[in-house]
Design a protein around this motif. Structure first.
Motif, PDB file in Angstrom:
ATOM      1  N   ALA A 188      56.871  28.401 -39.602  1.00 23.75           N
ATOM      2  CA  ALA A 188      57.620  27.425 -40.944  1.00 23.75           C
ATOM      3  C   ALA A 188      57.216  27.686 -42.060  1.00 23.75           C
ATOM      4  O   ALA A 188      58.181  27.850 -42.924  1.00 23.75           O
ATOM      5  N   MET A 189      56.072  28.149 -42.259  1.00 24.24           N
ATOM      6  CA  MET A 189      55.438  28.468 -43.850  1.00 24.24           C
ATOM      7  C   MET A 189      56.152  29.942 -44.106  1.00 24.24           C
ATOM      8  O   MET A 189      56.601  30.115 -45.253  1.00 24.24           O
ATOM      9  N   ASN A 190      56.212  30.868 -43.092  1.00 20.63           N
ATOM     10  CA  ASN A 190      57.032  32.139 -43.106  1.00 20.63           C
ATOM     11  C   ASN A 190      58.507  31.937 -43.703  1.00 20.63           C
ATOM     12  O   ASN A 190      59.135  32.536 -44.620  1.00 20.63           O
ATOM     13  N   PHE A 191      59.119  31.099 -42.783  1.00 21.91           N
ATOM     14  CA  PHE A 191      60.354  30.590 -43.216  1.00 21.91           C
ATOM     15  C   PHE A 191      60.566  30.089 -44.801  1.00 21.91           C
ATOM     16  O   PHE A 191      61.696  30.335 -45.500  1.00 21.91           O
ATOM     17  N   LEU A 192      59.828  29.239 -45.215  1.00 22.98           N
ATOM     18  CA  LEU A 192      59.736  28.723 -46.378  1.00 22.98           C
ATOM     19  C   LEU A 192      59.218  29.629 -47.463  1.00 22.98           C
ATOM     20  O   LEU A 192      60.283  29.670 -48.258  1.00 22.98           O
ATOM     21  N   VAL A 193      58.459  30.457 -47.406  1.00 27.10           N
ATOM     22  CA  VAL A 193      58.181  31.524 -48.561  1.00 27.10           C
ATOM     23  C   VAL A 193      59.452  32.307 -48.601  1.00 27.10           C
ATOM     24  O   VAL A 193      60.019  32.627 -49.612  1.00 27.10           O
ATOM     25  N   ALA A 194      59.773  32.739 -47.506  1.00 27.55           N
ATOM     26  CA  ALA A 194      61.045  33.867 -47.458  1.00 27.55           C
ATOM     27  C   ALA A 194      62.170  33.414 -48.168  1.00 27.55           C
ATOM     28  O   ALA A 194      62.898  33.989 -48.982  1.00 27.55           O
ATOM     29  N   ASN A 195      62.416  31.984 -47.892  1.00 29.30           N
ATOM     30  CA  ASN A 195      63.616  31.502 -48.227  1.00 29.30           C
ATOM     31  C   ASN A 195      63.510  31.262 -49.742  1.00 29.30           C
ATOM     32  O   ASN A 195      64.866  31.422 -50.525  1.00 29.30           O
ATOM     33  N   ILE A 196      62.274  30.727 -50.011  1.00 38.63           N
ATOM     34  CA  ILE A 196      62.221  30.485 -51.812  1.00 38.63           C
ATOM     35  C   ILE A 196      62.256  31.809 -52.499  1.00 38.63           C
ATOM     36  O   ILE A 196      62.810  31.889 -53.657  1.00 38.63           O
ATOM     37  N   THR A 197      61.643  32.924 -52.174  1.00 41.40           N
ATOM     38  CA  THR A 197      61.550  33.983 -53.035  1.00 41.40           C
ATOM     39  C   THR A 197      62.453  35.312 -52.471  1.00 41.40           C
ATOM     40  O   THR A 197      62.659  35.878 -53.267  1.00 41.40           O
ATOM     41  N   GLY A 198      63.014  35.192 -51.387  1.00 37.40           N
ATOM     42  CA  GLY A 198      63.828  36.250 -50.772  1.00 37.40           C
ATOM     43  C   GLY A 198      62.970  37.572 -50.804  1.00 37.40           C
ATOM     44  O   GLY A 198      63.707  38.595 -50.802  1.00 37.40           O
ATOM     45  N   LYS A 199      61.794  37.368 -50.220  1.00 36.44           N
ATOM     46  CA  LYS A 199      61.044  38.520 -50.104  1.00 36.44           C
ATOM     47  C   LYS A 199      60.072  38.472 -48.898  1.00 36.44           C
ATOM     48  O   LYS A 199      60.000  37.621 -48.155  1.00 36.44           O
ATOM     49  N   ALA A 200      59.879  39.683 -48.479  1.00 36.11           N
ATOM     50  CA  ALA A 200      59.274  39.759 -47.035  1.00 36.11           C
ATOM     51  C   ALA A 200      57.641  39.687 -47.419  1.00 36.11           C
ATOM     52  O   ALA A 200      57.162  39.897 -48.527  1.00 36.11           O
ATOM     53  N   PRO A 201      57.060  39.349 -46.295  1.00 36.47           N
ATOM     54  CA  PRO A 201      55.555  39.102 -46.719  1.00 36.47           C
ATOM     55  C   PRO A 201      54.889  40.734 -46.351  1.00 36.47           C
ATOM     56  O   PRO A 201      55.639  41.719 -46.219  1.00 36.47           O
ATOM     57  N   ILE A 202      53.763  40.549 -46.798  1.00 30.73           N
ATOM     58  CA  ILE A 202      52.954  41.943 -46.864  1.00 30.73           C
ATOM     59  C   ILE A 202      51.880  41.880 -45.731  1.00 30.73           C
ATOM     60  O   ILE A 202      50.814  41.047 -45.877  1.00 30.73           O
TER      61      ILE A 202
END
Length: 719
Positions: free
Chosen positions: A631-645
């Protein structure tokens, strides 16, 4: 003997008398000094109001009661205006000084009636209702101060909104007579209708020295970029007519023209477009069969048919806004209020608040020479984009055009952002409505121009009852140089945490927070104890990460503070046979998630997770005791439009001492449910925000054949 008796008899009598005399003298002197100190203290510490009796307020003083000021014929006239003025050349920022709230202070001059030597006023209208509303809004705002010595910006109570009502020379002389004028330094004038016949200059003709101008109708020739502020021409219909917001979508007409005083060449071209496109274009004009007055202002006609204005604007997808005698038109405000996308054709026009507003999102700007191609140009815009523009147009009006207060507050905020750029509003704050669709890509973070309250990172350890591994995690994390604080989230309501004496001794503050319910979402709660920008979320069984790996992860996060930076990498895949998303934990060349069992992120996302998570995702996670990291990955990706590192090569994160019963993620049922989570979250978000990447971050000398002492992070695990 007698002498001595006589002396003795006078002595006792005289001495008390002298004491009383001196006592009265000293008491009087002390009282005077004390009263002086009290008066000085009250002057120093009481809110300054030396000029408060003259503060701007129409509630206390009517226009007719304002003092009369005669302007001598020989009074000096300010210079025409310096077109080279910029904030660093014609504005004294040192007047503004340091302000803990990062807000400028604005002083409004007391209301006065300026007349020439024979008693003729400098304005034919005096103080207009619009300027009255503007000054009242400013005086009620946080910008206002009645202490002239604290002011950063000065606003005259002389109404110059409409140049048509002014005597140019006398108005300029009145400005020069203001006690703090100083060649217009740090003074702000509001003008919406500049120029006059026959040339209609695009800026106020009143000589104004170095004063800033908030003007409606600037052209690229008269606008001093970064100094002046382009404002809208206020439409009185905004206060008189209530247009309820209409849902975006197709309208009865495709294009509508409602202006009554446009150039004949433009009207001829619009009539030709009307002939070519028929009912798709509605061309309105002034009603010739109605008597002049308020009623006729609110009506428009086409071939004898009468339409209510501005209500008719809501019946069209696009509304034409052509230049008139002046570049700035009140029609623009009416069109925005109706939620109609303005088609602006006014070459060289500086759009209102264009310094901060992205007009491409709410309007279509077409060169005047391309008026014949207008229909074709507008037809090429996708329907979905038109709906977004309709929504944005209406919001622009509500936020920045709807009242003189909105115009005034926006103007002051723009100037405030120039003076305090490190605390300025972001592009998103200026251009995104408060309630924004979660499917949009929007980064809430800003460059770290203001240092965090505390450097380093806060490690948040979620635990239940694995005491031994918890203590090992704490011991290892405490070795990381950038660790600022340890926060243990105790998620077991049936068991108390160990006594203080049993906890590992660490060099940083260690705080234990007991939760009221056993929820996985507790790990993402925005605890007050988190004072750093960076948060390390880590499970109580991640005992294999070294201090070098953790420090390196933090260094990477500092370069990418809007990303999730973590260690365990995972991937989402589309299962073509099943027709749905699948969770993949096997080793692959791709990563789309990093698990928050060991990951750095900005504490801002704690607030979003707790208070802004879309739909029922948060409750679903807590009910299933699973997928809070997804859920946190979805949230951050949706807000920033960027992939994790993903950082460092380590892939194995299983606790050596943990059994399948202890390790939640080892259960096969748990893995199946992870796939269900991805499909559930994608459905709620309405899209798949996760981004796939094929790279990770490693230290520069990680694989190089160099002595270990030359490497900043020598202890990096291989797998």
């Amino acid at each position: 003997m007698c002498a001595s008796v006589k002396y003795g008899s006078r002595g006792p009598a005289l001495i008390p008398r002298m004491k009383t005399k001196h006592r009265i003298y000293y008491i009087t002197l002390f009282s005077v000094v004390l009263l002086g100190l009290i008066a000085t203290g009250m002057f120093q510490f009481w809110p300054h109001s030396i000029e408060s009796s003259a503060e701007w307020s129409l509630d206390r003083r009517s226009v007719h009661d304002a003092p009369l000021v005669r302007i001598p014929v020989s009074s000096p006239i300010p210079e025409r205006g310096d077109l080279s003025c910029r904030m660093h050349t014609c504005f004294d920022v040192y007047r503004c000084g340091y302000n803990p709230k990062n807000k400028i202070k604005v002083y409004i001059y007391p209301l006065q009636r300026f007349v020439d030597e024979v008693g003729v006023p400098i304005s034919s209208t005096g103080l207009s209702r619009e300027y009255n509303d503007l000054l009242s809004a400013i005086s009620d705002s946080d910008f206002y101060t009645d202490d002239v010595t604290r002011a950063c910006l000065f606003i005259p109570s002389i109404d110059v909104l409409n140049q048509n009502s002014l005597r140019i020379r006398e108005t300029a002389q009145a400005l020069a007579m203001l006690p703090r004028w100083d060649k217009g330094m740090n003074h702000l004038l509001f003008n919406m209708l500049p120029g006059g016949p026959p040339d209609y200059n695009t800026a106020l003709d009143v000589p104004r020295d170095r004063a800033l101008l908030a003007g409606g109708g600037f052209s690229t020739w008269t606008y001093r970029q970064g100094y002046d502020v382009s404002i809208p021409v206020y439409s009185p219909l905004s206060a008189e007519v209530d247009l309820p917001e209409r849902q975006p979508g197709p309208r009865r007409y495709f294009i509508l023209s409602s202006q009554t005083a446009i150039h004949r060449e433009y009207r001829v071209e619009l009539e030709r477009l009307k002939e070519e496109n028929g009912e798709a274009l509605l061309l309105l004009d002034k009603c010739s069969n109605l008597s002049q007055g308020l009623a006729s202002v609110r009506k428009r006609c086409y071939k004898g048919q009468v339409y209510d204005y501005p209500q008719i604007l809501q019946e069209s997808s696009f509304c034409v806004v052509l230049r008139g005698a002046r570049l700035g038109q009140a029609t623009l405000s009416d069109v925005l209020q109706a939620g109609c996308v303005p088609v602006i054709m006014a070459d060289s026009y500086i759009l209102p608040f264009s310094e901060v507003l992205d007009w491409k999102r709410a309007s279509v700007v077409i060169p005047e020479e391309k008026l014949p191609e207008m229909y074709t140009i507008l037809k090429s815009i996708p329907h979905r984009q038109v709906e977004e523009m309709q929504r944005q147009a209406r919001w622009f009006w509500e936020a920045y055009f709807s009242s003189m207060k909105a115009v005034g507050m926006t103007t002051l905020q723009i100037i405030n952002d120039r003076i305090y750029p490190y605390a300025a509003r972001t592009y998103e704050e200026w251009n995104n409505p408060p309630v924004i669709k979660w499917s949009s890509v929007n980064s809430p973070l800003f460059l770290p121009l203001i240092p965090p309250r505390s450097p380093g990172f806060t490690a948040v350890v979620l635990t239940y009852d694995r005491i031994e591994s918890l203590f090992r995690v704490i011991t290892e994390i405490s070795k990381v140089p950038s660790l600022a604080k340890l926060l243990v989230v105790w998620n077991n309501q049936n068991k108390s945490p160990p006594e203080e004496s049993l906890w590992p001794k660490v060099a940083v503050p260690l705080k234990v927070v007991r939760t009221k319910e056993n929820k996985l979402s507790n790990r993402f709660f925005p605890f007050d104890e988190i004072e750093t920008e960076a948060v390390l979320a880590i499970d109580d069984d991640i005992i294999m990460l070294t201090s070098d790996e953790l420090q390196f992860g933090y260094e990477v996060w500092r370069e990418f503070p809007d990303r999730l930076v973590g260690y365990p990498g995972r991937l989402h895949l589309w299962d073509h046979e099943m027709g749905k998303w699948k969770y993949e934990s096997e080793w692959t060349n791709e990563v789309s998630m990093v698990l928050t069992g060991a990951a750095f992120y900005h504490k801002y996302f704690n607030y979003l997770y707790t208070y802004k998570m879309p739909g029922d995702i948060k409750n679903w996670v807590d009910a299933h005791m699973n997928c809070e990291d997804i859920a946190m990955n979805f949230l951050v990706a949706n807000i920033t439009g960027k992939a994790p590192i993903k950082v460092t090569p380590r892939k194995k994160f299983k606790c050596p001492e943990c059994t399948a019963i202890d390790g939640l993620s080892l259960d096969q049922t748990h893995m199946v449910e992870r796939s269900e989570c991805i499909n559930k979250f994608a459905s709620v978000f309405g899209t798949m925000p996760l981004k796939v990447v094929e790279h990770r971050a490693d230290p520069v000398l990680y694989k190089d054949d160099f002595p270990e002492k030359l490497k900043s992070f020598p202890n990096i695990g291989s797998l």
